[in-house]
Design a protein around this motif. Structure first.
Motif, PDB file in Angstrom:
ATOM      1  N   LEU A 124       0.127 114.264  29.656  1.00 52.75           N
ATOM      2  CA  LEU A 124       1.209 114.687  28.766  1.00 52.75           C
ATOM      3  C   LEU A 124       2.473 113.876  29.037  1.00 52.75           C
ATOM      4  O   LEU A 124       3.139 113.416  28.115  1.00 52.75           O
ATOM      5  CB  LEU A 124       1.488 116.186  28.949  1.00 52.75           C
ATOM      6  CG  LEU A 124       0.431 117.133  28.389  1.00 52.75           C
ATOM      7  CD1 LEU A 124       0.603 118.531  28.970  1.00 52.75           C
ATOM      8  CD2 LEU A 124       0.484 117.165  26.875  1.00 52.75           C
ATOM      9  N   ARG A 125       2.796 113.693  30.296  1.00 51.50           N
ATOM     10  CA  ARG A 125       3.997 112.955  30.666  1.00 51.50           C
ATOM     11  C   ARG A 125       3.968 111.530  30.126  1.00 51.50           C
ATOM     12  O   ARG A 125       4.984 110.986  29.705  1.00 51.50           O
ATOM     13  CB  ARG A 125       4.150 112.943  32.183  1.00 51.50           C
ATOM     14  CG  ARG A 125       5.471 112.328  32.645  1.00 51.50           C
ATOM     15  CD  ARG A 125       5.200 111.266  33.708  1.00 51.50           C
ATOM     16  NE  ARG A 125       6.416 110.555  34.054  1.00 51.50           N
ATOM     17  CZ  ARG A 125       6.675 109.315  33.603  1.00 51.50           C
ATOM     18  NH1 ARG A 125       5.863 108.703  32.793  1.00 51.50           N
ATOM     19  NH2 ARG A 125       7.777 108.719  33.974  1.00 51.50           N
ATOM     20  N   LYS A 126       2.800 110.908  30.124  1.00 49.63           N
ATOM     21  CA  LYS A 126       2.669 109.507  29.696  1.00 49.63           C
ATOM     22  C   LYS A 126       3.131 109.262  28.270  1.00 49.63           C
ATOM     23  O   LYS A 126       3.586 108.165  27.951  1.00 49.63           O
ATOM     24  CB  LYS A 126       1.212 109.044  29.807  1.00 49.63           C
ATOM     25  CG  LYS A 126       0.752 108.769  31.195  1.00 49.63           C
ATOM     26  CD  LYS A 126      -0.691 108.289  31.166  1.00 49.63           C
ATOM     27  CE  LYS A 126      -1.223 108.085  32.565  1.00 49.63           C
ATOM     28  NZ  LYS A 126      -2.640 107.651  32.541  1.00 49.63           N
ATOM     29  N   VAL A 127       2.985 110.241  27.392  1.00 52.97           N
ATOM     30  CA  VAL A 127       3.329 110.015  25.987  1.00 52.97           C
ATOM     31  C   VAL A 127       4.692 110.581  25.589  1.00 52.97           C
ATOM     32  O   VAL A 127       5.107 110.420  24.443  1.00 52.97           O
ATOM     33  CB  VAL A 127       2.229 110.542  25.025  1.00 52.97           C
ATOM     34  CG1 VAL A 127       0.937 109.790  25.245  1.00 52.97           C
ATOM     35  CG2 VAL A 127       2.032 112.021  25.159  1.00 52.97           C
ATOM     36  N   LEU A 128       5.383 111.202  26.525  1.00 51.04           N
ATOM     37  CA  LEU A 128       6.732 111.692  26.212  1.00 51.04           C
ATOM     38  C   LEU A 128       7.672 110.522  25.931  1.00 51.04           C
ATOM     39  O   LEU A 128       7.536 109.454  26.533  1.00 51.04           O
ATOM     40  CB  LEU A 128       7.299 112.479  27.402  1.00 51.04           C
ATOM     41  CG  LEU A 128       6.707 113.842  27.698  1.00 51.04           C
ATOM     42  CD1 LEU A 128       7.270 114.378  29.013  1.00 51.04           C
ATOM     43  CD2 LEU A 128       6.969 114.808  26.567  1.00 51.04           C
ATOM     44  N   PRO A 129       8.629 110.702  25.049  1.00 47.26           N
ATOM     45  CA  PRO A 129       9.677 109.684  24.886  1.00 47.26           C
ATOM     46  C   PRO A 129      10.401 109.478  26.229  1.00 47.26           C
ATOM     47  O   PRO A 129      10.523 110.415  27.026  1.00 47.26           O
ATOM     48  CB  PRO A 129      10.621 110.303  23.847  1.00 47.26           C
ATOM     49  CG  PRO A 129       9.799 111.327  23.135  1.00 47.26           C
ATOM     50  CD  PRO A 129       8.814 111.834  24.152  1.00 47.26           C
ATOM     51  N   PRO A 131      13.491 109.283  27.459  1.00 48.44           N
ATOM     52  CA  PRO A 131      14.490 110.207  28.019  1.00 48.44           C
ATOM     53  C   PRO A 131      13.860 111.498  28.561  1.00 48.44           C
ATOM     54  O   PRO A 131      14.333 112.069  29.543  1.00 48.44           O
ATOM     55  CB  PRO A 131      15.417 110.503  26.841  1.00 48.44           C
ATOM     56  CG  PRO A 131      15.250 109.337  25.929  1.00 48.44           C
ATOM     57  CD  PRO A 131      13.814 108.915  26.087  1.00 48.44           C
ATOM     58  N   LEU A 132      12.760 111.941  27.943  1.00 48.67           N
ATOM     59  CA  LEU A 132      12.104 113.154  28.414  1.00 48.67           C
ATOM     60  C   LEU A 132      11.213 112.871  29.624  1.00 48.67           C
ATOM     61  O   LEU A 132      11.035 113.750  30.468  1.00 48.67           O
ATOM     62  CB  LEU A 132      11.302 113.797  27.284  1.00 48.67           C
ATOM     63  CG  LEU A 132      12.165 114.292  26.120  1.00 48.67           C
ATOM     64  CD1 LEU A 132      11.309 114.804  24.982  1.00 48.67           C
ATOM     65  CD2 LEU A 132      13.149 115.355  26.578  1.00 48.67           C
ATOM     66  N   GLN A 133      10.685 111.664  29.729  1.00 51.47           N
ATOM     67  CA  GLN A 133       9.962 111.284  30.952  1.00 51.47           C
ATOM     68  C   GLN A 133      10.889 111.330  32.155  1.00 51.47           C
ATOM     69  O   GLN A 133      10.523 111.827  33.225  1.00 51.47           O
ATOM     70  CB  GLN A 133       9.343 109.889  30.822  1.00 51.47           C
ATOM     71  CG  GLN A 133       8.147 109.822  29.935  1.00 51.47           C
ATOM     72  CD  GLN A 133       7.552 108.416  29.878  1.00 51.47           C
ATOM     73  OE1 GLN A 133       7.991 107.502  30.559  1.00 51.47           O
ATOM     74  NE2 GLN A 133       6.537 108.255  29.035  1.00 51.47           N
ATOM     75  N   ASP A 134      12.110 110.824  31.971  1.00 50.20           N
ATOM     76  CA  ASP A 134      13.087 110.853  33.061  1.00 50.20           C
ATOM     77  C   ASP A 134      13.433 112.280  33.462  1.00 50.20           C
ATOM     78  O   ASP A 134      13.525 112.593  34.650  1.00 50.20           O
ATOM     79  CB  ASP A 134      14.369 110.114  32.655  1.00 50.20           C
ATOM     80  CG  ASP A 134      14.169 108.609  32.528  1.00 50.20           C
ATOM     81  OD1 ASP A 134      13.163 108.084  33.045  1.00 50.20           O
ATOM     82  OD2 ASP A 134      15.021 107.960  31.886  1.00 50.20           O
ATOM     83  N   LEU A 135      13.602 113.134  32.468  1.00 47.56           N
ATOM     84  CA  LEU A 135      13.892 114.546  32.755  1.00 47.56           C
ATOM     85  C   LEU A 135      12.706 115.170  33.495  1.00 47.56           C
ATOM     86  O   LEU A 135      12.888 115.868  34.497  1.00 47.56           O
ATOM     87  CB  LEU A 135      14.171 115.296  31.453  1.00 47.56           C
ATOM     88  CG  LEU A 135      14.566 116.758  31.562  1.00 47.56           C
ATOM     89  CD1 LEU A 135      15.792 116.957  32.440  1.00 47.56           C
ATOM     90  CD2 LEU A 135      14.787 117.343  30.166  1.00 47.56           C
ATOM     91  N   TRP A 136      11.481 114.924  33.039  1.00 49.56           N
ATOM     92  CA  TRP A 136      10.259 115.419  33.678  1.00 49.56           C
ATOM     93  C   TRP A 136      10.214 114.991  35.143  1.00 49.56           C
ATOM     94  O   TRP A 136       9.928 115.800  36.018  1.00 49.56           O
ATOM     95  CB  TRP A 136       9.057 114.857  32.911  1.00 49.56           C
ATOM     96  CG  TRP A 136       7.704 115.137  33.435  1.00 49.56           C
ATOM     97  CD1 TRP A 136       7.120 114.632  34.571  1.00 49.56           C
ATOM     98  CD2 TRP A 136       6.708 115.971  32.847  1.00 49.56           C
ATOM     99  NE1 TRP A 136       5.836 115.091  34.711  1.00 49.56           N
ATOM    100  CE2 TRP A 136       5.559 115.910  33.661  1.00 49.56           C
ATOM    101  CE3 TRP A 136       6.665 116.741  31.680  1.00 49.56           C
ATOM    102  CZ2 TRP A 136       4.387 116.606  33.369  1.00 49.56           C
ATOM    103  CZ3 TRP A 136       5.501 117.430  31.388  1.00 49.56           C
ATOM    104  CH2 TRP A 136       4.384 117.370  32.223  1.00 49.56           C
TER     105      TRP A 136
END
Length: 139
Positions: A124-129, A131-136
Motif C-alpha cells: 500500500l505504501r508503495k503506491v501512495l503519492p 507527500p503521503l509516503q513521507d507522512l507514512w
C-alpha cells in the motif's frame, strides 16, 4: 460451503478500523470515523493512476476495498504536490457534514499501516503519492 476469510471477517475488519481511527483521532462517533476514512480513501484514489488504483484497492480488506471503489469514475490523476494541498481537498470533501479533525491524514494512514498485514502495508505504501509516503514513514 465455507466462506472466504475476507468475507467472513469483513465486518470485523471495518469495525476494527473505525474503532482504531475513532480512538486515535479522538472522534466522537463511528459515523465520523467512517466518513473520514471514506473521504481519505477517495482523495488518495483521485491522485492515483488507474494501475495504482488497482494496486492499492486490491490490498485493502473487503469492505474497505468497496469503500475505496465506491462511486469511482476513471479519470486522470490529480497531482499531489504537497500534504497541505491533499488536506485542503480532504477538508472540502468532508464539509459540510464534518469539519476535518486535525492530523486526520496521519491518523488514517496510521490505521491503514497498523491494521494491515505487514506485507500488504508495504505494498500500500508503495503506491501512495509522495507527500503521503513521507507522512507514512514518520508514523
Amino acid at each position: 460451503m465455507t466462506n472466504p476469510r475476507d468475507v467472513k471477517y469483513a465486518n470485523q475488519s471495518i469495525a476494527r478500523w473505525q474503532d482504531a481511527l475513532k480512538q486515535r483521532a479522538l472522534l466522537e462517533t463511528n459515523n465520523i470515523a467512517f466518513a473520514c476514512l471514506r473521504g481519505f480513501l477517495h482523495e488518495i484514489r483521485a491522485r492515483l493512476s488507474v494501475d495504482d488504483i488497482a494496486r492499492f484497492g486490491n490490498r485493502l480488506p473487503a469492505v474497505q476495498r468497496g469503500v475505496f471503489y465506491q462511486d469511482w469514475l476513471p479519470a486522470p490523476p490529480v497531482p499531489c504536490v504537497s500534504l497541505g494541498e491533499f488536506e485542503t481537498a480532504l477538508a472540502q470533501r468532508l464539509l459540510p457534514h464534518i469539519h476535518m479533525p486535525e492530523n486526520i491524514s496521519g491518523d488514517v494512514l496510521w490505521v491503514i499501516k497498523t491494521e494491515s498485514e505487514p506485507f500488504e502495508a508495504a505494498q500500500l505504501r508503495k503506491v501512495l503519492p509522495y507527500p503521503l509516503q513521507d507522512l507514512w514513514d514518520g508514523l
